[in-house]
Motif scaffolding. Structure first.
Motif, PDB file in Angstrom:
ATOM      1  N   LYS A  26      27.766 -27.510  58.771  1.00 46.41           N
ATOM      2  CA  LYS A  26      27.566 -27.691  60.214  1.00 46.41           C
ATOM      3  C   LYS A  26      28.159 -26.502  60.955  1.00 46.41           C
ATOM      4  O   LYS A  26      29.181 -25.955  60.554  1.00 46.41           O
ATOM      5  N   ILE A  27      27.493 -26.113  62.051  1.00 47.06           N
ATOM      6  CA  ILE A  27      27.971 -25.009  62.883  1.00 47.06           C
ATOM      7  C   ILE A  27      27.837 -25.413  64.346  1.00 47.06           C
ATOM      8  O   ILE A  27      26.760 -25.845  64.776  1.00 47.06           O
ATOM      9  N   TYR A  28      28.895 -25.285  65.109  1.00 46.52           N
ATOM     10  CA  TYR A  28      28.796 -25.555  66.548  1.00 46.52           C
ATOM     11  C   TYR A  28      29.883 -24.799  67.304  1.00 46.52           C
ATOM     12  O   TYR A  28      30.841 -24.306  66.712  1.00 46.52           O
ATOM     13  N   ASN A  68      30.866 -31.409  69.987  1.00 43.77           N
ATOM     14  CA  ASN A  68      29.691 -30.594  69.660  1.00 43.77           C
ATOM     15  C   ASN A  68      28.731 -30.672  70.834  1.00 43.77           C
ATOM     16  O   ASN A  68      28.120 -31.710  71.080  1.00 43.77           O
ATOM     17  N   VAL A  76      25.207 -19.635  68.249  1.00 45.98           N
ATOM     18  CA  VAL A  76      25.171 -20.728  67.282  1.00 45.98           C
ATOM     19  C   VAL A  76      23.790 -20.838  66.646  1.00 45.98           C
ATOM     20  O   VAL A  76      23.664 -21.072  65.437  1.00 45.98           O
ATOM     21  N   ARG A  80      23.136 -20.677  62.704  1.00 48.79           N
ATOM     22  CA  ARG A  80      22.461 -21.752  61.981  1.00 48.79           C
ATOM     23  C   ARG A  80      21.274 -21.229  61.178  1.00 48.79           C
ATOM     24  O   ARG A  80      20.992 -21.696  60.068  1.00 48.79           O
ATOM     25  N   LYS A  81      20.580 -20.255  61.745  1.00 51.35           N
ATOM     26  CA  LYS A  81      19.432 -19.677  61.051  1.00 51.35           C
ATOM     27  C   LYS A  81      19.858 -18.961  59.779  1.00 51.35           C
ATOM     28  O   LYS A  81      19.176 -19.048  58.738  1.00 51.35           O
ATOM     29  N   ASP A  84      23.337 -21.679  57.743  1.00 53.01           N
ATOM     30  CA  ASP A  84      23.233 -23.103  57.434  1.00 53.01           C
ATOM     31  C   ASP A  84      22.961 -23.291  55.935  1.00 53.01           C
ATOM     32  O   ASP A  84      21.961 -22.788  55.402  1.00 53.01           O
TER      33      ASP A  84
END
Length: 568
Positions: A26-28, A68, A76, A80-81, A84
């Motif tokens: 997860k990324i935020y 989040n 972000v 994510r691209k 992730d």
């Protein structure tokens, strides 16, 4: 100790031991300048916090719950691209500088594996987080874009070539021969001068770490072993929080020895836990100041205006105390009207209210004797009528000040997510203009009070704003639960969810109530406690205002350390 090169070295060791080979789940980006990567490793999720904040830049594993946002930032989306599901292959430090490189392996859209580096540059106001390719060196994105106009040495924008900050002509203490440091000791026998020499010769030493090492070297029998042992401690990181020589709270990876009280040094299991403890309040205050600056300004301006108004009202009230004097002078003039001649500016007459002592009375030479007497009766009636009006205005203004004082305390105690409720309350009370967007009619979600657990596992709830206070006390809590509040000062409503709480639980809840009040930094704070059935809210009263009877009072000394064991 600041987050210097030595602390960075120790943190990298800790992160490698905990996160290496983990997968990005997860990324935020909870706040501006801060990034959270949830790394799945050994079947557990670890939250890696990366911050480029000018004052709090750091990298650590955090146990804090960070929100989040529903709308991710462009940075972000880029992460994510590209990251992730990526594998964290390694974590390295650039020399002994404050730059941490997170090395990731990731498959791109066509299935080819690509190696990426997320560089965390911990450099005060120049701190940044940069994602770039390890093969081409091209920048994919940065959390802060820096153009050539802002920095001539390097651009930090997508597509530019990534360059590390200019290298310092200093030696890496973990690589250099320790005898070079001993040469400095022979040249500079004073430990304070030696510390400065260490900083200008070796990379990554903050002021306090240099002083600590220099002090140990000067007082050691074997300086070479002392240097080696000191540096080796950064390979087995732990964490300490203490007051430094200047009395400022600080943190360190190695236990301090110089000018500290042993009882004031608190050790933690890891560097990340140390930073969580150290930054818990500092970062929250900064976030609240950033997001709530409009609320803070409005409340402070309204408080200033109302306090000025109250002062004038009290001056007017003091003047009304002359009303009886005007009446007495009017009656004396009426009694001795025959002794007064037109054109007189003052006269002395017997005061039959004070044993016939003479009283001097001012007169208008433009008025007749009877008109002069009537003027004093008119003044008397005017002041008498003013008493009721001014009394009502004083009560109203004091109520406004108490309300705003309470709001100011709530902002001081608030978390960033609590500010929406406070803003809504100020809008409802007319201090802020309501912002209505006809295209968006989203019903606001009800915020929840802060939850604690006493040592005997009894639940303790804390209202963080007046909306929560009213709902918690008047609607949610059962009548036989216990209610607490700091005595006679602004603060939160606290509920013990028990009809027979132990004395220890009451004391713990009282400490929480005192902490969530304007007296949080005071000692021996009086806290009232009573069952909810004895609480009443007067009709038309301000949000959060209640009256109660039959209370008992306990005195406690609040602190963050005292309430931390009860946090959930």
């Amino acid at each position: 100790m600041a987050f210097d090169g030595l602390f960075t070295h120790a943190m990298v060791k800790e992160l490698v031991n905990t996160l290496k080979t983990g997968r990005v789940a997860k990324i935020y980006q909870p706040y501006q300048g801060e990034l959270v990567l949830t790394i799945r490793v050994n079947r557990k999720n670890k939250a890696l916090l990366l911050s480029s904040h000018p004052n709090y830049a750091r990298a650590q594993i955090t146990e804090q719950t960070l929100t989040n946002p529903s709308t991710p930032s462009n940075f972000v989306m880029s992460l994510r691209k590209h990251l992730d599901g990526a594998i964290l292959k390694d974590i390295t430090q650039v020399e002994n500088d404050r730059i941490i490189n997170l090395h990731f392996a990731h498959r791109n859209d066509i299935g080819d594996e690509e190696d990426l580096i997320l560089s965390v540059e911990i450099m005060g106001r120049r701190s940044n987080i940069v994602l770039h390719s390890s093969t081409t060196g091209k920048i994919i994105d940065t959390i802060k874009h820096i153009s050539s106009d802002q920095n001539r040495y390097r651009m930090l924008v997508p597509g530019a070539q990534y360059l590390t900050p200019p290298a310092q002509d200093l030696l890496n203490p973990f690589v250099a021969d320790a005898e070079k440091m001993m040469e400095l000791q022979n040249k500079y026998p004073n430990y304070e001068v030696l510390a400065q020499a260490i900083r200008t010769t070796f990379q990554g030493f903050g002021k306090e770490t240099a002083l600590e090492l220099a002090y140990e070297m000067v007082n050691a029998k074997d300086s070479l072993k002392t240097i080696q042992d000191y540096l080796a401690k950064f390979d087995q990181p732990t964490g300490f929080i203490y007051d430094n020589k200047a009395g400022k709270l600080t943190f360190a990876a190695v236990k301090p020895q110089l000018d500290v009280n042993e009882n004031d040094v608190h050790q933690y299991a890891s560097l990340s836990e140390t930073l969580d403890q150290y930054y818990y309040e500092k970062v929250q205050r900064d976030r609240v100041q950033q997001r709530g600056h409009v609320l803070i300004r409005v409340v402070r301006n309204e408080l200033k205006k109302n306090r000025k108004k109250l002062k004038k009202l009290q001056q007017t009230m003091n003047q009304t105390k002359l009303a009886d004097t005007y009446r007495v002078k009017g009656e004396i003039l009426t009694t001795y009207l025959h002794q007064i001649e037109r054109g007189m500016t003052e006269i002395e007459l017997p005061n039959f209210y004070d044993e016939n002592k003479l009283i001097k009375i001012s007169l208008s030479n433009q008025l007749s004797p009877s008109k002069n007497a009537q003027k004093y009766f008119t003044k008397y009636q005017k002041e008498k009528n003013a008493v009721k009006y001014v009394s009502e205005q004083i009560a109203k203004t004091e109520s406004e000040i108490n309300f705003l004082d309470n709001i100011e305390t709530q902002i001081d105690l608030a978390k960033p997510e609590d500010l929406d409720d406070i803003k809504l309350e100020l809008e409802n009370e007319g201090y802020l203009k309501k912002q209505v967007n006809p295209k968006k009619r989203i019903k606001p979600t009800k915020s929840k009070p802060e939850r604690f657990e006493a040592s005997d596992h009894t639940t303790i709830l804390v209202g963080k704003n007046d909306t929560q206070n009213d709902r918690l006390t008047m609607k949610t809590a059962k009548k036989d639960f216990y209610w607490l509040h700091a005595k006679d000062i602004p603060g939160s409503h606290v509920i013990i969810e028990s009809n027979q709480p132990s004395e220890k639980t009451i004391e713990e809840a009282a400490t929480i109530a005192a902490y969530y009040s304007k007296a949080r930094n005071s000692a021996n704070v009086a806290v009232d406690y009573v069952q909810v059935r004895n609480i009443r809210k007067p009709n038309g009263s301000k949000p959060g205002f209640v009256i109660y009877e039959g209370q008992k009072t306990i005195k406690v000394t609040p602190s963050l350390e005292a309430i931390r064991p009860f946090m959930i």
